[in-house]
Enzyme design. Sequence first.
Site, PDB file in Angstrom:
ATOM      1  N   CYS A 131       0.879  -1.154  -0.012  1.00 25.01           N
ATOM      2  CA  CYS A 131      -0.080   0.069   0.036  1.00 25.01           C
ATOM      3  C   CYS A 131       0.833   1.062  -0.136  1.00 25.01           C
ATOM      4  CB  CYS A 131      -0.881   0.003   1.313  1.00 25.01           C
ATOM      5  SG  CYS A 131      -2.108   1.450   1.418  1.00 25.01           S
ATOM      6  N   CYS A 134      -0.471   4.248   2.096  1.00 25.69           N
ATOM      7  CA  CYS A 134      -0.390   3.794   3.686  1.00 25.69           C
ATOM      8  C   CYS A 134       1.017   4.099   4.058  1.00 25.69           C
ATOM      9  CB  CYS A 134      -0.620   2.653   3.976  1.00 25.69           C
ATOM     10  SG  CYS A 134      -2.291   1.836   3.302  1.00 25.69           S
ATOM     11  N   ASP A 135       2.233   3.585   3.187  1.00 24.67           N
ATOM     12  CA  ASP A 135       3.267   3.360   3.653  1.00 24.67           C
ATOM     13  C   ASP A 135       4.428   4.368   3.349  1.00 24.67           C
ATOM     14  OD1 ASP A 135       2.699   1.630   5.675  1.00 24.67           O
ATOM     15  OD2 ASP A 135       2.940  -0.166   4.094  1.00 24.67           O
TER      16      ASP A 135
END
Length: 303
Positions: A131, A134-135
């Site tokens: 992701c 997200c990261d």
Amino acid sequence: MADIIIVGAGPAGLSAAIYARRAGMDTVLYEAEMYGGQIVNTPEVENYPAIAKISGFDFAQDLYNQAVNLGAVLEFDKVTSVTKTETGFEVALESGKTDTCKAVILAVGASNRHLGIAREDELLGKGISYCATCDGSFYKGKTVAVNGGGNTAVEDAIYLAGIVDKVYLIHRRNEFRAEDVLVEAAKKLPNLEIVTPYTIGTLLGDPKLSGVEVISKEDGSKKTIDVDGLFVAIGQEPKTADFKDLVTLQGGYIEAGENCKTNVEGIFAAGDARVKKVRQLTTACADGAVAALAAIDYIKLGV
Ligand code: NAP
């Protein structure tokens, strides 16, 4: 007893809830994780008609609010099985509870496909991610690779190029499955390098990822690319394992036509987990509408 239980609160499930509630159906959604499905991980949605640009997160939030404001009930629990009864269906939940309904819409979606190579699980969170939104911020000023050739991979690579120093986009073919407009945008970025046709053979580094060894699909030669992070974006797999004995599957996807009817009367399939050619936000939402209207007809008219 609910009228309709919707399994999964992604775009398909939430769209189905909107249509079901507008028809006055008592509607319950069960979601095992976060509502919104995979679109939550998409940085920018730019191909949803009449919305020029919106983040996937905002889209999911708006959709959720719309469904809940119409009276849909969302419960965070995983549906582990669905059983046909004399009066409808019984749904078993991971919490140990059960629920009953007259019709079921399976909008279970799909999850990220893994590379299936050594140490992939061990390095999850230590350089490997599925992701980018997200990261990605963990890799500010660093070097990363994205693996894949679809819309997700190319969008992720473009997004990451705005955060990190350098992005390698590794894909197993010279041609991309992603839309041309995305590939052209990626090619224009000075800190994005396309590496094709290569597959990832070995994950390097211990205890954290420090590089990948890639293998040429043309001549089998190998080379090492030093990276701090690897974002795997090689497609999805349908989350249908719990329903394989309930409805007919085809290659893991639920067999249902454009009318969203499965082989079991009263059970409908919507979104990415349904057998179909085009898996887009638009088609997921469209499926939700079709499945809900079909479920309503089934409940009211028995057809
Ligand atoms: P996808 O379109 O299925 O693409 C997966 C990519 O990963 C393909 O390029 C495939 O290579 C590659 N691949 C698959 N298995 C692999 C393996 N084991 N090793 C290496 N590479 C592998 O998946 P996606 O990009 O996640 O997109 C899924 C769906 O969502 C698509 O319908 C896509 O259009 C849609 N989507 C839309 C948007 C948008 O409209 N904004 C954004 C994201 C996703 P090959 O090409 O060689 O098969």
